[in-house]
Design an enzyme around this catalytic site. Sequence first.
Site, PDB file in Angstrom:
ATOM      1  N   ASN A  11       0.867  -1.182   0.000  1.00 15.78           N
ATOM      2  CA  ASN A  11       0.000   0.000   0.000  1.00 15.78           C
ATOM      3  C   ASN A  11       0.900   1.227   0.000  1.00 15.78           C
ATOM      4  O   ASN A  11       1.500   1.559   1.019  1.00 15.78           O
ATOM      5  CB  ASN A  11      -0.885  -0.033   1.260  1.00 15.78           C
ATOM      6  CG  ASN A  11      -1.672   1.248   1.448  1.00 15.78           C
ATOM      7  OD1 ASN A  11      -1.800   2.050   0.514  1.00 15.78           O
ATOM      8  ND2 ASN A  11      -2.198   1.447   2.644  1.00 15.78           N
ATOM      9  N   TRP A  12       0.975   1.888  -1.145  1.00 15.86           N
ATOM     10  CA  TRP A  12       1.903   3.024  -1.283  1.00 15.86           C
ATOM     11  C   TRP A  12       1.326   4.314  -0.692  1.00 15.86           C
ATOM     12  O   TRP A  12       1.967   5.356  -0.714  1.00 15.86           O
ATOM     13  CB  TRP A  12       2.260   3.237  -2.755  1.00 15.86           C
ATOM     14  CG  TRP A  12       3.029   2.086  -3.364  1.00 15.86           C
ATOM     15  CD1 TRP A  12       3.435   0.939  -2.735  1.00 15.86           C
ATOM     16  CD2 TRP A  12       3.491   1.974  -4.716  1.00 15.86           C
ATOM     17  NE1 TRP A  12       4.116   0.130  -3.611  1.00 15.86           N
ATOM     18  CE2 TRP A  12       4.166   0.736  -4.833  1.00 15.86           C
ATOM     19  CE3 TRP A  12       3.394   2.799  -5.853  1.00 15.86           C
ATOM     20  CZ2 TRP A  12       4.736   0.310  -6.039  1.00 15.86           C
ATOM     21  CZ3 TRP A  12       3.957   2.368  -7.046  1.00 15.86           C
ATOM     22  CH2 TRP A  12       4.628   1.140  -7.134  1.00 15.86           C
ATOM     23  N   LYS A  13       0.094   4.255  -0.224  1.00 18.57           N
ATOM     24  CA  LYS A  13      -0.573   5.430   0.379  1.00 18.57           C
ATOM     25  C   LYS A  13      -0.420   6.648  -0.532  1.00 18.57           C
ATOM     26  O   LYS A  13      -0.422   6.511  -1.745  1.00 18.57           O
ATOM     27  CB  LYS A  13      -0.024   5.684   1.786  1.00 18.57           C
ATOM     28  CG  LYS A  13       0.007   4.421   2.647  1.00 18.57           C
ATOM     29  CD  LYS A  13       0.170   4.716   4.106  1.00 18.57           C
ATOM     30  CE  LYS A  13       0.413   3.422   4.848  1.00 18.57           C
ATOM     31  NZ  LYS A  13       0.126   3.507   6.261  1.00 18.57           N
ATOM     32  N   HIS A  97      -9.380   0.721   4.827  1.00 17.33           N
ATOM     33  CA  HIS A  97      -8.110   0.975   5.532  1.00 17.33           C
ATOM     34  C   HIS A  97      -8.371   1.902   6.721  1.00 17.33           C
ATOM     35  O   HIS A  97      -9.213   2.791   6.643  1.00 17.33           O
ATOM     36  CB  HIS A  97      -7.100   1.610   4.569  1.00 17.33           C
ATOM     37  CG  HIS A  97      -5.720   1.611   5.128  1.00 17.33           C
ATOM     38  ND1 HIS A  97      -5.304   2.536   6.056  1.00 17.33           N
ATOM     39  CD2 HIS A  97      -4.674   0.776   4.939  1.00 17.33           C
ATOM     40  CE1 HIS A  97      -4.053   2.274   6.384  1.00 17.33           C
ATOM     41  NE2 HIS A  97      -3.644   1.203   5.730  1.00 17.33           N
ATOM     42  N   GLU A  99      -6.870   4.328   7.815  1.00 15.53           N
ATOM     43  CA  GLU A  99      -6.685   5.760   7.551  1.00 15.53           C
ATOM     44  C   GLU A  99      -7.940   6.353   6.904  1.00 15.53           C
ATOM     45  O   GLU A  99      -8.128   7.572   6.916  1.00 15.53           O
ATOM     46  CB  GLU A  99      -5.426   5.965   6.692  1.00 15.53           C
ATOM     47  CG  GLU A  99      -4.174   5.738   7.547  1.00 15.53           C
ATOM     48  CD  GLU A  99      -2.964   5.220   6.789  1.00 15.53           C
ATOM     49  OE1 GLU A  99      -2.931   5.310   5.553  1.00 15.53           O
ATOM     50  OE2 GLU A  99      -2.045   4.714   7.469  1.00 15.53           O
ATOM     51  N   GLU A 169      -5.457  -5.463  10.461  1.00 16.58           N
ATOM     52  CA  GLU A 169      -4.506  -4.383  10.682  1.00 16.58           C
ATOM     53  C   GLU A 169      -4.829  -3.684  12.003  1.00 16.58           C
ATOM     54  O   GLU A 169      -5.650  -2.747  12.030  1.00 16.58           O
ATOM     55  CB  GLU A 169      -4.586  -3.375   9.531  1.00 16.58           C
ATOM     56  CG  GLU A 169      -4.223  -3.946   8.186  1.00 16.58           C
ATOM     57  CD  GLU A 169      -3.614  -2.891   7.269  1.00 16.58           C
ATOM     58  OE1 GLU A 169      -2.502  -3.106   6.805  1.00 16.58           O
ATOM     59  OE2 GLU A 169      -4.249  -1.844   7.055  1.00 16.58           O
ATOM     60  N   GLY A 175       2.075   2.007  10.755  1.00 18.06           N
ATOM     61  CA  GLY A 175       2.967   3.156  10.612  1.00 18.06           C
ATOM     62  C   GLY A 175       3.631   3.582  11.909  1.00 18.06           C
ATOM     63  O   GLY A 175       4.181   4.679  11.988  1.00 18.06           O
ATOM     64  N   SER A 215       3.273  -2.355  10.379  1.00 16.34           N
ATOM     65  CA  SER A 215       4.728  -2.346  10.614  1.00 16.34           C
ATOM     66  C   SER A 215       5.416  -3.653  10.235  1.00 16.34           C
ATOM     67  O   SER A 215       6.344  -4.086  10.915  1.00 16.34           O
ATOM     68  CB  SER A 215       5.025  -1.948  12.064  1.00 16.34           C
ATOM     69  OG  SER A 215       4.564  -0.628  12.313  1.00 16.34           O
ATOM     70  N   GLY A 237       4.756   1.229   4.810  1.00 14.54           N
ATOM     71  CA  GLY A 237       6.074   1.872   4.699  1.00 14.54           C
ATOM     72  C   GLY A 237       7.119   1.044   3.958  1.00 14.54           C
ATOM     73  O   GLY A 237       7.816   1.561   3.070  1.00 14.54           O
TER      74      GLY A 237
HETATM   75  C1  PEP Z   1      -0.761  -0.082   5.827  1.00 17.39           C
HETATM   76  O1  PEP Z   1      -0.709   1.015   5.307  1.00 17.39           O
HETATM   77  O2  PEP Z   1      -1.691  -0.859   5.546  1.00 17.39           O
HETATM   78  C2  PEP Z   1       0.273  -0.477   6.786  1.00 17.39           C
HETATM   79  C3  PEP Z   1       0.162  -1.620   7.388  1.00 17.39           C
HETATM   80  O3  PEP Z   1       1.295   0.434   6.991  1.00 17.39           O
HETATM   81  P1  PEP Z   1       2.721   0.119   7.700  1.00 17.39           P
HETATM   82  O4  PEP Z   1       3.243  -1.161   7.101  1.00 17.39           O
HETATM   83  O5  PEP Z   1       3.579   1.288   7.375  1.00 17.39           O
HETATM   84  O6  PEP Z   1       2.454  -0.029   9.157  1.00 17.39           O
END
Ligand code: PEP
Length: 253
Positions: A11-13, A97, A99, A169, A175, A215, A237
Amino acid sequence: MMPRPKFIAGNWKMYTTRAAAQELAAAVAKGLPANTAVRVAVCPPFPWLTAVADVLKNSPVALGAQNCHYEKEGAFTGEVSPQMLLDAGCGYVIVGHSERRHGLGESDALLNKKARAALAAGLSVIFCVGELLDEREASRTEAVLDTQLTNGLAGIPAEHLGKLVIAYEPVWAIGTGKVATTEQAQEAHAFIRRKIAGQFGENVASSLLIQYGGSVKPDNAAGLLSQPDVDGALVGGASLKADAFLAIVAAAG
Ligand code: PEP
């Protein structure tokens, strides 16, 4: 029962330029071991989808989007429909997600409409669920997951369930660099699989792919992916660096 394949998605956000997105996609495609059994997808920002689709043509790396609307077309300024995503070359879309749930206030009811519309259009859906830190500390993790799954997946017809992927998640792990322990991940994934068995039947549950997200890095991926109910990872990330993302794919292989 057929063994479940591993599925790693990036997931490049809201990161990358057009050039950086194309470069990253090319490096992932090039670095993927030939004939790997691991399913791999990348989810760039909307404006780069077709540019990345061009790069990924003839590669086993699938393309996904990070969100969609639930209507096919219409007066929905700023929105993108599942049909547009298919036309842009996507096979996947992330729905729910954290976010978007917590940052933008998307409700279970809205996410349910999105998931149903995307599946009906023919996309595979990575449906995200997960608890906040205070919910975990109040021992409410399972109750939260139960509600998110009951409401978020309500009414999905049986014939579309094969294209559903769940991403567990925990919000406190996204993050933050604070990864769930392998035990915490396995416990939540096993709960989700039991819940799906109750909601849609044992057959759906036993073939359902459940990714862990939060993470995931090259140094913790193998431990998480070795858990019996962890079928892959949704990576934020660490998906922005080809080497790190490919190392996570390798840990799944
Ligand atoms: C995500 O954006 O779904 C995610 C899990 O981010 P990160 O790996 O940076 O925690």
